[in-house]
Design an enzyme around this catalytic site. Structure first.
Site, PDB file in Angstrom:
ATOM      1  N   ALA A  14       0.824  -1.202   0.000  1.00 36.52           N
ATOM      2  CA  ALA A  14       0.000   0.000   0.000  1.00 36.52           C
ATOM      3  C   ALA A  14       0.862   1.258   0.000  1.00 36.52           C
ATOM      4  O   ALA A  14       0.684   2.157  -0.833  1.00 36.52           O
ATOM      5  CB  ALA A  14      -0.934  -0.010   1.215  1.00 36.52           C
ATOM      6  N   GLU A  37      10.172   2.011   6.907  1.00 35.12           N
ATOM      7  CA  GLU A  37       9.727   0.616   7.035  1.00 35.12           C
ATOM      8  C   GLU A  37      10.444  -0.005   8.230  1.00 35.12           C
ATOM      9  O   GLU A  37      11.663   0.015   8.306  1.00 35.12           O
ATOM     10  CB  GLU A  37      10.037  -0.149   5.743  1.00 35.12           C
ATOM     11  CG  GLU A  37       9.990  -1.667   5.832  1.00 35.12           C
ATOM     12  CD  GLU A  37       8.654  -2.230   6.319  1.00 35.12           C
ATOM     13  OE1 GLU A  37       7.601  -1.698   5.913  1.00 35.12           O
ATOM     14  OE2 GLU A  37       8.675  -3.186   7.129  1.00 35.12           O
ATOM     15  N   CYS A  47       1.784 -12.879   0.352  1.00 33.16           N
ATOM     16  CA  CYS A  47       0.987 -14.047  -0.051  1.00 33.16           C
ATOM     17  C   CYS A  47       1.865 -15.164  -0.572  1.00 33.16           C
ATOM     18  O   CYS A  47       1.440 -16.309  -0.673  1.00 33.16           O
ATOM     19  CB  CYS A  47       0.009 -13.676  -1.159  1.00 33.16           C
ATOM     20  SG  CYS A  47      -0.750 -12.092  -0.916  1.00 33.16           S
ATOM     21  N   VAL A  84       8.350   4.137  12.862  1.00 36.11           N
ATOM     22  CA  VAL A  84       7.695   5.374  13.278  1.00 36.11           C
ATOM     23  C   VAL A  84       7.022   5.112  14.617  1.00 36.11           C
ATOM     24  O   VAL A  84       6.280   4.130  14.764  1.00 36.11           O
ATOM     25  CB  VAL A  84       6.671   5.842  12.219  1.00 36.11           C
ATOM     26  CG1 VAL A  84       5.906   7.054  12.725  1.00 36.11           C
ATOM     27  CG2 VAL A  84       7.386   6.174  10.918  1.00 36.11           C
ATOM     28  N   ASP A 288      -3.705  -2.977   4.710  1.00 39.32           N
ATOM     29  CA  ASP A 288      -4.236  -3.842   5.754  1.00 39.32           C
ATOM     30  C   ASP A 288      -4.604  -3.114   7.041  1.00 39.32           C
ATOM     31  O   ASP A 288      -5.256  -3.694   7.915  1.00 39.32           O
ATOM     32  CB  ASP A 288      -3.202  -4.933   6.101  1.00 39.32           C
ATOM     33  CG  ASP A 288      -3.016  -5.933   4.971  1.00 39.32           C
ATOM     34  OD1 ASP A 288      -3.711  -5.815   3.943  1.00 39.32           O
ATOM     35  OD2 ASP A 288      -2.170  -6.833   5.123  1.00 39.32           O
ATOM     36  N   TYR A 431     -16.493 -19.980 -25.234  1.00 38.26           N
ATOM     37  CA  TYR A 431     -16.729 -21.417 -25.342  1.00 38.26           C
ATOM     38  C   TYR A 431     -15.908 -22.044 -26.455  1.00 38.26           C
ATOM     39  O   TYR A 431     -15.973 -21.633 -27.610  1.00 38.26           O
ATOM     40  CB  TYR A 431     -18.208 -21.750 -25.598  1.00 38.26           C
ATOM     41  CG  TYR A 431     -18.345 -23.165 -26.125  1.00 38.26           C
ATOM     42  CD1 TYR A 431     -17.943 -24.232 -25.333  1.00 38.26           C
ATOM     43  CD2 TYR A 431     -18.786 -23.425 -27.421  1.00 38.26           C
ATOM     44  CE1 TYR A 431     -17.990 -25.533 -25.817  1.00 38.26           C
ATOM     45  CE2 TYR A 431     -18.838 -24.730 -27.907  1.00 38.26           C
ATOM     46  CZ  TYR A 431     -18.428 -25.779 -27.104  1.00 38.26           C
ATOM     47  OH  TYR A 431     -18.449 -27.061 -27.586  1.00 38.26           O
ATOM     48  N   TRP A 439     -22.304 -25.288 -22.287  1.00 41.41           N
ATOM     49  CA  TRP A 439     -22.807 -24.438 -21.207  1.00 41.41           C
ATOM     50  C   TRP A 439     -21.689 -24.351 -20.182  1.00 41.41           C
ATOM     51  O   TRP A 439     -21.414 -25.327 -19.479  1.00 41.41           O
ATOM     52  CB  TRP A 439     -24.066 -25.035 -20.556  1.00 41.41           C
ATOM     53  CG  TRP A 439     -25.301 -24.919 -21.379  1.00 41.41           C
ATOM     54  CD1 TRP A 439     -25.813 -25.852 -22.224  1.00 41.41           C
ATOM     55  CD2 TRP A 439     -26.199 -23.801 -21.440  1.00 41.41           C
ATOM     56  NE1 TRP A 439     -26.963 -25.379 -22.795  1.00 41.41           N
ATOM     57  CE2 TRP A 439     -27.228 -24.125 -22.337  1.00 41.41           C
ATOM     58  CE3 TRP A 439     -26.231 -22.548 -20.822  1.00 41.41           C
ATOM     59  CZ2 TRP A 439     -28.286 -23.255 -22.631  1.00 41.41           C
ATOM     60  CZ3 TRP A 439     -27.278 -21.684 -21.112  1.00 41.41           C
ATOM     61  CH2 TRP A 439     -28.294 -22.032 -22.011  1.00 41.41           C
ATOM     62  N   ARG A 447     -28.273 -20.856 -14.284  1.00 37.92           N
ATOM     63  CA  ARG A 447     -29.552 -21.490 -14.636  1.00 37.92           C
ATOM     64  C   ARG A 447     -30.179 -22.158 -13.427  1.00 37.92           C
ATOM     65  O   ARG A 447     -31.364 -21.983 -13.146  1.00 37.92           O
ATOM     66  CB  ARG A 447     -29.329 -22.557 -15.719  1.00 37.92           C
ATOM     67  CG  ARG A 447     -29.206 -22.010 -17.113  1.00 37.92           C
ATOM     68  CD  ARG A 447     -28.861 -23.102 -18.115  1.00 37.92           C
ATOM     69  NE  ARG A 447     -29.840 -24.187 -18.117  1.00 37.92           N
ATOM     70  CZ  ARG A 447     -29.829 -25.182 -18.996  1.00 37.92           C
ATOM     71  NH1 ARG A 447     -28.893 -25.225 -19.942  1.00 37.92           N
ATOM     72  NH2 ARG A 447     -30.722 -26.137 -18.940  1.00 37.92           N
TER      73      ARG A 447
END
Lengths: 456, 456
Positions: A14, A37, A47, A84, A288, A431, A439, A447
Site C-alpha cells: 500500500a 519501514e 501471499c 515510526v 491492511d 466457449y 454451457w 440457470r
C-alpha cells in the site's frame, strides 16, 4: 519554493504503491518522498510466503517486487529498519526510531500516508518467550520460520492453529518440508470463508495431503522445553509441536494512528474516504490497516489482502499526485489452492447473507472445466446464492481441480454490476471444448439458481 | 383434447435444446414433439470435430450429448435421415423426405422450431464431384474426413483454405494425423477475428506447429486426378493436396424458411425476436440459421456458435413450454487453442470498432498468468479497445499460453454491463500467487487503457 514533503509509514504494497503513483505524477523538485519501514524489506508478496516455505519459490528475494535501492533510483527515499513511533498532526511531524542505531529522529511532513499493515492475532496463551511460535505476515516472519525449520534440533512436528487461507497454505508448506503436520481449527470446518458443504470438500483435500486436520478443537495453551515450544494443549488432547504457526487472522496496526487522534472503525481499522483520505487534510491511509466498504452488505469490513492494498495505495498516490481516483470497495473475492484443489469465493456465503439479513436461495451444480469429452476434463462444484425477491446474485463459491477457481472472476464482475442470476444465463462467455462445456459451469450455475428462484 | 404438436427441423443443439425445454414444462398428454434431422446424429458438439480428427477425442460417439434413443425415452420423437423439404405455414404442415427409403411424408404442426443450422461456404471452384474436398460443420462431415484420411491411397498432403477458427483447428488436427499441411488465407493474417498485432502471435504459433501458413493468397481452383482432389491452385502457385478442407465460414440454412415466406436478415439468417419467435405465431427459430443482435454495435450479425445455439434453443423451448425467457444477444466472444497457444476475444476488434463508427483508443499490455515468481508463470498479451469520449470498454483480445484465454470472461461480463475501463481498475478479482500477479492482467490492461484515455 520548497518541494512538498510526503512521508510514508510502511514500505510494503500500500505505502509504496502510493509513493510510486505520487512520484509518477510529481517530479522531485515538486515532491519529496520519504518512506519508513520497520522491517528489512519493501514491496513484497506476503501471499507468497507459504510457497517459499514449501520450497516452490525462491525466497525471500524472489518475493520482492522492488527493493530500497530501486526505489531510491526512482526518486523515493526508503529507510528500512526504521519504526515510526509517533505522529503529531498539529506540528505535522513523525517521530522515528532507527532500530539498528537506536537513534530517534523527528521528521516533518506535508502529506502523510499511513500504511502500517496488520499483525497476526496472538492470543494470551501464545505470548511466550519460547522460540518456535510464529505468525506469518511479513517477509521477516517468513525468514524466521525458514530459519527455525533448519535450526537444531530440527523440527519434526508442526501444529498450525487456524484452518483459514494462511493456516491451510502453511500446513501444506510444512508437509512439503517433511514435517508431520496437525492443523487445529475451532470451527467445524476448515476455510470458514466458504459454506460448510464446500468446506467439506476442502477438508477432504487437506486430509489427502497427509495433514491431520482437527476441527471443532479449541487451543488452551502451549508447552515449552528449554526455551522452545514443544506441544499445543487443546480441549481434545496435547499435540507435539516443534513449531507452531498461528493462522488466526490479523488485526490492523493502528495504535499510532489512534494515538494521533485519527478515528477507527469497529474492526480497529482506519476508515478512509473514497479517495483514501483520513482526518482533516493531507493524511491518507491504505492497505491492511484500513477498513474497506463491502459493496454487497454496505458495511465496513477488515479484509486484509494484497490486491486491495495495492489498489488503495495506487488511488492514494494518484490523489496525492494531483490526480483523481477512488477506491469504491470490495465484494469479498478470495481464492486459494490446496495442493491441486482450487477454492474460490466472491460476495457472501450463506452465513454472511443470513447475517446481513438477506432472504436468499442457494443452488449447487457439478460440472466440468472443459467439454466432458475433452482430455483433462475434471469436475468442479459451484454454489450460488441469490436474493429471493430480486434474483440478484449475492455470492458464488467454487471448488475444483483445474481451471476452476478463476471462474470466480466472472461471478465477481457480475456481482459488481448487480446482475440477477437470470440475466447471467445469457452471458456471452468464451466457449470452445478445451475451455468449457458448451454451457459453461458459470452459466449452468446461473440457470440452476434461476430455477431455485422459480421454485422457491 | 389432442395434444399440441411441436415439429422441430434440425436435431442438433438449437433444435433439441428447444425440444428438451418444452418437454420439461409440458407433459406428453399436453405436447407431442417430433424432430427431423437430415443427418445421422443428434445433439452433438460440432466444435469437437477437429479434436476427434486430431485424435485427442474419441469420435463420433464421444461428441454426442444425447442420441435419438435417449430423446425417445424422454418423450421426444426424433427421426434422423429425414430431410424437411417444404414448410406450409398456412396449412401448418411440413413435407419430409425419408432419405433412406425415399418416402415423402406430410406432417402437421401447431408449433414449429426452425433450427436447420448452417452449411460451409463452398465457392464455385470448390464444387467438384471429385472426392477429398470437405467442409466441416456436421458430425457427418467429420466422419467423412476421418474416413478419407484412412482411404487408399492414403492422403499425405493437406491444404486448409481459410485460417479462421475452424481452419486453424483443422490444420492442427491434420498435422497431428501426420499430414503435411498448408493453410492458405486470403487476408494478411490468420484469425481475422483479432487485430493484426495479435494475429501475428497466432501466425507464429501456427508455423511453429509445422503448418505452412500462407497469408495474402487467393485460391483460384482445384486440380483433380482420378476423381480425387490432387492440388489447390492459388495466385501464388499450386499446392499439392490429397485432402482439402474448407474453412471459409458458413451460411445459414434458410432456403426452406425463405420459401415459406419468413423474412431473412442481410446475412441470410432468420431474424427472431427476443423470445426467438419468427413470423406470425407458433414459429420459432434458433441456432446457426439465425442472426443475433450484437449488443455493442446494435447490429444484427451472423455468429454461428454452439453456445449461442444452445441458449437460443433453450429460450425458444421455455417459451413454447409456456414459460418466459429471452435471448438478448451477443457481444462477440470467441476463444480457441492452437497447440498450447490460447486466443480469445470479446466485443469489437479495432477493425470492427472503426467499421461501427466508434472513436477509440487501444492499449496493449504484457503480463503473466500467475505471480511472476510462481512456478509455471508464463507471459500473456492483452489488448483493450475503449471508446474515447466515454471510456467504455468496447473490446478485449488475449493471447497467451496457459490460464490466459478464459480471462476473456471477466471482460465479457464487464462489457455486457457497459463498464468503463477506469471502473474496471477497481474490480475485486481473485488474487493468489498460483492464479495471478497481485494486479491481475485484466486489471493491468484496464489501467493501461485508462491511461491511454487520459493521454488521448
Amino acid at each position: 519554493m520548497d518541494p512538498v514533503r510526503l512521508i510514508v509509514i510502511g514500505g510494503d504494497a500500500a505505502g509504496m504503491s502510493a509513493a510510486s503513483q505520487a512520484r509518477k505524477r510529481r517530479g522531485r523538485e515538486d515532491l519529496e518522498i520519504l518512506a519508513f519501514e520497520r522491517g528489512d524489506f519493501t514491496s513484497y508478496s506476503a501471499c507468497g510466503i507459504p510457497y517459499w516455505i514449501g520450497g516452490l519459490v525462491e525466497g525471500p528475494d524472489g518475493l520482492i517486487a522492488r527493493d530500497p535501492a530501486a526505489f531510491r533510483e526512482a526518486g523515493i527515499e526508503v529507510r528500512t529498519g526504521h519504526e515510526v513511533t509517533g505522529i503529531d498532526l498539529d506540528s505535522r511531524t513523525v517521530t522515528v526510531r532507527d532500530l539498528a542505531g537506536g537513534r530517534v529522529l523527528r521528521e516533518g511532513f506535508d502529506e502523510l500516508v499511513y500504511a502500517a499493515g496488520a499483525t497476526p492475532v496472538r492470543p494470551v496463551w501464545a505470548q511466550t518467550p519460547a522460540g518456535g511460535v510464529f505468525g506469518v505476515q511479513t517477509l521477516g516472519d517468513g525468514a524466521a520460520v525458514d530459519a527455525w525449520l533448519d535450526s537444531t534440533p530440527k523440527p519434526e512436528t508442526a501444529v498450525v492453529i487456524g484452518a483459514g487461507y494462511i493456516g491451510v497454505e502453511m500446513a501444506e508448506a510444512l508437509i512439503r518440508r517433511g514435517l508431520r503436520v496437525t492443523c487445529v481449527e475451532k470451527a467445524d470446518q476448515p476455510m470458514s470463508t466458504v459454506d460448510p458443504d464446500m468446506g467439506a470438500l476442502v477438508a477432504e483435500a487437506v486430509r489427502k495431503l497427509g495433514i491431520d486436520l482437527r476441527t471443532g478443537v479449541t487451543v488452551q495453551g502451549l508447552e515449552t522445553r528449554e526455551d522452545r515450544v514443544s506441544a499445543v494443549v487443546t480441549d481434545a488432547g496435547t499435540l507435539p509441536a516443534d513449531i507452531v504457526v498461528l493462522g488466526l487472522g490479523v488485526r490492523p496496526n493502528t495504535e499510532l494512528a489512534e494515538a494521533a487522534g485519527l478515528p477507527l472503525g469497529s474492526s480497529g481499522g482506519l476508515v478512509p474516504d473514497l479517495r483514501q483520505r483520513v482526518g482533516d487534510g493531507g493524511v491518507w491511509a491504505a492497505g491492511d490497516c484500513t477498513e474497506v466498504l463491502h459493496l454487497v452488505t454496505g458495511r465496513r469490513v477488515h479484509i486484509p489482502l494484497g490486491t486491495h492494498a495495492n489498489k488503495q495505495g495506487r488511488v492514494a498516490g494518484i490523489n496525492i499526485g494531483g490526480g483523481y481516483a477512488t477506491f469504491p470497495g470490495v465484494i469479498g473475492t478470495g481464492i486459494t489452492k490446496i495442493c491441486d484443489l482450487e477454492v474460490a469465493r466472491t460476495g457472501l456465503t450463506s452465513r454472511e447473507a443470513s447475517a446481513a439479513g438477506y432472504r436468499f436461495v442457494t443452488a449447487t451444480v457439478e460440472s466440468t472445466n472443459r467439454a466432458g469429452y475433452f482430455p483433462g476434463a475434471v469436475p468442479m462444484t459451484i454454489k450460488l446464492i441469490a436474493e429471493r425477491d430480486t434474483g440478484l446474485l449475492l455470492g458464488a463459491q467454487i471448488v475444483g481441480r483445474t481451471e476452476a477457481a478463476k471462474r470466480i472472476d466472472a461471478f465477481a464482475v457480475a456481482l459488481w454490476n448487480r446482475m440477477t442470476v437470470t440475466e447471467m444465463t445469457a452471458l456471452d462467455l468464451g466457449y470452445a471444448p478445451p475451455y468449457a462445456p458448451v454451457w459453461d459451469p458459470v452459466l449452468i450455475a446461473a440457470r440452476k439458481a434461476g430455477e431455485a428462484l422459480s421454485a422457491g
